[in-house]
Structures are given as C-alpha cells and as structure tokens.
Design an enzyme around this catalytic site. Structure first.
Site, PDB file in Angstrom:
ATOM      1  N   GLY A  12       0.829  -1.211   0.000  1.00 61.82           N
ATOM      2  CA  GLY A  12       0.000   0.000   0.000  1.00 61.82           C
ATOM      3  C   GLY A  12       0.855   1.247   0.000  1.00 61.82           C
ATOM      4  CB  ALA A  13       4.225   1.809  -1.236  1.00 63.29           C
ATOM      5  N   GLY A  16      -0.575   7.892   1.259  1.00 68.09           N
ATOM      6  CA  GLY A  16      -0.686   7.932   2.715  1.00 68.09           C
ATOM      7  C   GLY A  16       0.502   7.404   3.506  1.00 68.09           C
ATOM      8  CG  ASN A  90       0.533   1.153   4.917  1.00 65.78           C
ATOM      9  OD1 ASN A  90       0.152   1.868   5.841  1.00 65.78           O
ATOM     10  ND2 ASN A  90       0.281   1.447   3.635  1.00 65.78           N
ATOM     11  CE1 TYR A 156      -9.655   0.124   9.161  1.00 71.29           C
ATOM     12  CE2 TYR A 156     -10.134   1.432  11.119  1.00 71.29           C
ATOM     13  CZ  TYR A 156      -9.258   1.047  10.120  1.00 71.29           C
ATOM     14  OH  TYR A 156      -7.983   1.555  10.075  1.00 71.29           O
ATOM     15  CE  LYS A 160      -6.243  -1.387  10.120  1.00 70.40           C
ATOM     16  NZ  LYS A 160      -4.930  -1.599   9.480  1.00 70.40           N
ATOM     17  N   GLY A 187      -3.780   6.621  15.823  1.00 72.06           N
ATOM     18  CA  GLY A 187      -5.128   7.195  15.893  1.00 72.06           C
ATOM     19  C   GLY A 187      -5.402   7.931  14.595  1.00 72.06           C
ATOM     20  CG  PHE A 193      -8.375   5.916   6.659  1.00 69.96           C
ATOM     21  CD1 PHE A 193      -8.086   4.554   6.646  1.00 69.96           C
ATOM     22  CD2 PHE A 193      -9.354   6.366   7.547  1.00 69.96           C
ATOM     23  CE1 PHE A 193      -8.747   3.672   7.495  1.00 69.96           C
ATOM     24  CE2 PHE A 193     -10.016   5.496   8.390  1.00 69.96           C
ATOM     25  CZ  PHE A 193      -9.711   4.143   8.359  1.00 69.96           C
TER      26      PHE A 193
HETATM   27  P1  NDP Z   1      -4.687   5.629   2.238  1.00 70.21           P
HETATM   28  O1  NDP Z   1      -6.039   5.387   1.668  1.00 70.21           O
HETATM   29  O2  NDP Z   1      -4.083   6.979   2.088  1.00 70.21           O
HETATM   30  O3  NDP Z   1      -3.657   4.527   1.679  1.00 70.21           O
HETATM   31  C1  NDP Z   1      -4.014   3.178   1.636  1.00 70.21           C
HETATM   32  C2  NDP Z   1      -3.004   2.409   0.821  1.00 70.21           C
HETATM   33  O4  NDP Z   1      -3.376   1.026   0.820  1.00 70.21           O
HETATM   34  C3  NDP Z   1      -2.951   2.881  -0.610  1.00 70.21           C
HETATM   35  O5  NDP Z   1      -1.616   2.891  -1.048  1.00 70.21           O
HETATM   36  C4  NDP Z   1      -3.730   1.792  -1.349  1.00 70.21           C
HETATM   37  O6  NDP Z   1      -3.232   1.645  -2.668  1.00 70.21           O
HETATM   38  C5  NDP Z   1      -3.365   0.559  -0.516  1.00 70.21           C
HETATM   39  N1  NDP Z   1      -4.302  -0.533  -0.710  1.00 70.21           N
HETATM   40  C6  NDP Z   1      -5.623  -0.549  -0.464  1.00 70.21           C
HETATM   41  N2  NDP Z   1      -6.158  -1.730  -0.816  1.00 70.21           N
HETATM   42  C7  NDP Z   1      -5.129  -2.486  -1.305  1.00 70.21           C
HETATM   43  C8  NDP Z   1      -5.040  -3.792  -1.825  1.00 70.21           C
HETATM   44  N3  NDP Z   1      -6.123  -4.587  -1.911  1.00 70.21           N
HETATM   45  N4  NDP Z   1      -3.836  -4.248  -2.243  1.00 70.21           N
HETATM   46  C9  NDP Z   1      -2.749  -3.453  -2.146  1.00 70.21           C
HETATM   47  N5  NDP Z   1      -2.761  -2.217  -1.662  1.00 70.21           N
HETATM   48  C10 NDP Z   1      -3.950  -1.731  -1.240  1.00 70.21           C
HETATM   49  O7  NDP Z   1      -4.830   5.270   3.788  1.00 70.21           O
HETATM   50  P2  NDP Z   1      -3.750   5.285   4.987  1.00 70.21           P
HETATM   51  O8  NDP Z   1      -2.414   5.568   4.478  1.00 70.21           O
HETATM   52  O9  NDP Z   1      -4.305   6.141   6.056  1.00 70.21           O
HETATM   53  O10 NDP Z   1      -3.871   3.777   5.479  1.00 70.21           O
HETATM   54  C11 NDP Z   1      -2.764   2.904   5.542  1.00 70.21           C
HETATM   55  C12 NDP Z   1      -2.977   1.946   6.704  1.00 70.21           C
HETATM   56  O11 NDP Z   1      -3.023   2.685   7.924  1.00 70.21           O
HETATM   57  C13 NDP Z   1      -4.269   1.138   6.637  1.00 70.21           C
HETATM   58  O12 NDP Z   1      -4.002  -0.181   7.065  1.00 70.21           O
HETATM   59  C14 NDP Z   1      -5.182   1.857   7.659  1.00 70.21           C
HETATM   60  O13 NDP Z   1      -6.154   0.988   8.174  1.00 70.21           O
HETATM   61  C15 NDP Z   1      -4.146   2.263   8.686  1.00 70.21           C
HETATM   62  N6  NDP Z   1      -4.528   3.329   9.581  1.00 70.21           N
HETATM   63  C16 NDP Z   1      -4.933   4.551   9.098  1.00 70.21           C
HETATM   64  C17 NDP Z   1      -5.290   5.551   9.967  1.00 70.21           C
HETATM   65  C18 NDP Z   1      -5.821   6.860   9.518  1.00 70.21           C
HETATM   66  O14 NDP Z   1      -6.452   7.589  10.319  1.00 70.21           O
HETATM   67  N7  NDP Z   1      -5.566   7.277   8.279  1.00 70.21           N
HETATM   68  C19 NDP Z   1      -5.171   5.368  11.433  1.00 70.21           C
HETATM   69  C20 NDP Z   1      -4.745   4.043  11.823  1.00 70.21           C
HETATM   70  C21 NDP Z   1      -4.407   3.085  10.917  1.00 70.21           C
HETATM   71  P3  NDP Z   1      -4.098   1.248  -3.951  1.00 70.21           P
HETATM   72  O15 NDP Z   1      -5.461   1.859  -3.769  1.00 70.21           O
HETATM   73  O16 NDP Z   1      -3.313   1.827  -5.073  1.00 70.21           O
HETATM   74  O17 NDP Z   1      -4.106  -0.244  -3.948  1.00 70.21           O
HETATM   75  C1  8X3 Z   2      -8.142   4.762  11.448  1.00 71.60           C
HETATM   76  C2  8X3 Z   2      -8.457   5.474  12.698  1.00 71.60           C
HETATM   77  O1  8X3 Z   2     -10.379   6.201  14.222  1.00 71.60           O
HETATM   78  O2  8X3 Z   2     -10.601   6.631  11.824  1.00 71.60           O
HETATM   79  O3  8X3 Z   2      -7.701   3.478  11.718  1.00 71.60           O
HETATM   80  O4  8X3 Z   2     -10.799   4.370  12.698  1.00 71.60           O
HETATM   81  S1  8X3 Z   2     -10.139   5.664  12.861  1.00 71.60           S
END
Ligand code: NDP
Ligand code: 8X3
Length: 258
Positions: A12-13, A16, A90, A156, A160, A187, A193
């Site tokens: 997921g690079a 985010g 990620n 969700y 997690k 958080g 996201f």
């Molecule tokens: P983003 O939506 O900005 O990024 C998500 C990334 O995951 C993208 O690069 C996306 O790429 C990739 N992704 C999604 N589905 C797939 C798949 N099936 N295969 C491969 N890659 C995938 O969100 P975040 O950066 O915020 O989220 C990253 C992680 O952090 C997640 O696990 C999220 O649950 C976790 N998190 C986020 C928080 C927040 O508040 N933002 C807080 C806590 C945890 P693409 O769509 O190109 O596949």
């Molecule tokens: C993402 C944080 O609080 O939006 O994992 O679920 S929250």
C-alpha cells in the site's frame, strides 16, 4: 542507524502512510520494494524516491487480497530483490460507517479481505525467506480502532483487533527465530483514508479531521522507522500513537474556528 542496502517491502505504498514509510526508509538508505493496486500512483512515488534519495526501488502492482497473485509476486522477485529484511504490512482501509445490519456486504468483505487476509497472504509469502536467513522484521500497521471500538466501526475495528491478535500470535509463532514483530497502531491520521471510507465524499471525509490537529503520515512513518532501526536485540513490540487532541475514539478535542 543506517539501513544501508536492507530490503524493505511496503504494501500500500501508493499513498498515505505507506508512501510516507517509503520516504522514511529511502532516507535511511534502504532499498524499497513497493506495491499497491494503482500503478499510476505507485510509479511516480518510485521516481520521486530515486530522484530525492538516489534510492534503489522496485515497484510492482499487487492486490494483497489475491493470495495467488501475492505468492507469484513474491516468488518471482529478481534474485537481487528476494531477500526481504523488513516487511511493512500497511495496505488497508475502512469502508463505510454503518451499523452492521445496514452495512453493505461488499464493504465487509473488502475490509476483511484487505486488512486481515491480505496481511496474512503477504506475511506467509515473505516469512519463509526470513526464517531461512534467521532474521527479519514484520511491522504491522494496526490502529487505535483495534483497541477502541466505536459506533459504525464494528467490522473495521474487528479487522484491526485481528491485526493486533496476529501481531501477538506471530511473536509466539516466531519465538526464538530472531525475527521481530512490531505493531504500530495510530489514531487519526489525515490521509486519503476517510475519502476512501466515504467513497470520495470530501465533505464527510474532511469532517473527520475538522478543527483538530491529526497525525500526519510522516509522523507514523517516523515511528515505523524507529521500530526498524533499533539494535537487533530490541523489539519495539507495540506502538500506540495518537494526536495530542485525541484521548479515545470519541474524545477528540476540536477548536471550531467560527
Ligand atoms: P490511504 O487510503 O491513504 O492509503 C491506503 C493504501 O493502501 C494505498 O496505497 C492503497 O493503494 C493501498 N491498498 C488498499 N487496498 C489495497 C489492496 N487490496 N492491495 C494493495 N494495496 C492496497 O490510507 P492510509 O495511508 O491512512 O492507510 C494505511 C494503513 O493505515 C491502513 O491499514 C489503515 O487501516 C491504517 N490506519 C490509518 C489511519 C488513519 O487515520 N488514516 C489510522 C490508523 C491506521 P491502492 O489503492 O493503489 O491499492
Ligand atoms: C483509522 C483510525 O479512528 O478513523 O484506523 O478508525 S479511525
């Protein structure tokens, strides 16, 4: 600590936290394996890392939900890329914020298939190499959502909580192997996201971070890099990282500007 020539796989690079982790590791001298589904977003990330840090980067398209594709992608890495030292699990998402009985079945499946099964597929594909070499580090991106369940987050949060359980169980599975397992649980982080969660509804997505100071993706990446750069005898087992403005899932200090 310099990660000179260590190979780091970030799932997921393309956006985010994953993209920010790629920057952090490239800045520390690592070689980067980057995957996501959207190649058109991933390739520019790889180009930026090459030009900004002179990093060695190997991007590839991958949907972590597809177990066969994961095995093929990891199994067919070029020789110079196949010894993965650090795996950052990620890739993940939330879809919707409805009560379970009102939620779309496809949303439930997408979250479970990505956040839980996807993480398992990639980990199972990468671990045999780490076990052969007797070293490695798996860093899972969990969430406060795995510890603080909130209304509309049933599935969700469950995914997690599963990441938390998988991280704890993996430490036992890998006991005595020298392989480290960490979970980094943030958080509120302002990334794409919430836009993904609410199907592109910008107003609803912005409300999540309104009038408070959320974490940035770079804040989380810094913690991930911290875990990865401890001496070999140190495992940062769990990191719970929240904005100062957030004390629980529901207690978020907001300062309305008008
Ligand atoms: P983003 O939506 O900005 O990024 C998500 C990334 O995951 C993208 O690069 C996306 O790429 C990739 N992704 C999604 N589905 C797939 C798949 N099936 N295969 C491969 N890659 C995938 O969100 P975040 O950066 O915020 O989220 C990253 C992680 O952090 C997640 O696990 C999220 O649950 C976790 N998190 C986020 C928080 C927040 O508040 N933002 C807080 C806590 C945890 P693409 O769509 O190109 O596949
Ligand atoms: C993402 C944080 O609080 O939006 O994992 O679920 S929250």
């Amino acid at each position: 600590m310099n990660l000179n020539d260590r190979i780091v796989l970030v799932t997921g690079a393309s956006a985010g936290i994953g993209e920010a982790c790629a920057h952090a590791f490239a800045g520390a001298g690592a070689r980067l394996l980057l995957c996501a589904r959207r190649e058109e977003r991933l390739l520019p990330v790889a180009s930026t890392l090459r030009s900004e840090y002179g990093a060695s980067v190997h991007p590839f398209e991958l949907d972590v939900r597809d177990a066969g594709a994961v095995d093929r992608a990891i199994g067919s890495l070029p020789d110079e890329w196949c010894s993965i030292d650090i795996l950052v699990n990620n890739a993940g998402k939330a879809k919707g914020r409805a009560a379970l009985h009102e939620a779309l079945e496809e949303h439930l499946e997408e979250m479970i298939d990505t956040n839980v099964k996807g993480l398992l597929h990639v980990t199972r594909a990468v671990l045999p190499g780490m076990l052969r070499r007797g070293s490695g580090h798996v860093i899972n991106i969990g969430s406060t959502a795995g510890r603080w369940i909130y209304p509309g987050g049933t599935v969700y949060c469950a995914t997690k909580a599963a990441v938390y359980a998988i991280s704890e169980g993996l430490k036992m599975d890998l006991h005595g192997t020298g392989i480290r397992v960490s979970t980094v649980d943030p958080g509120l982080v302002e990334t794409e996201f919430s836009l993904v969660r609410f199907d592109g509804d910008e107003v609803t997505a912005e409300e999540v971070y309104a009038d408070m100071t959320p974490l940035t993706a770079a804040d989380v990446a810094e913690s991930v890099l911290f875990c990865a750069t401890r001496p070999g005898h140190v495992n940062v087992s769990q990191v719970l990282l929240v904005p100062t403005d957030q004390s629980s899932s529901s207690m978020v200090h907001r300062r309305p500007s008008r």
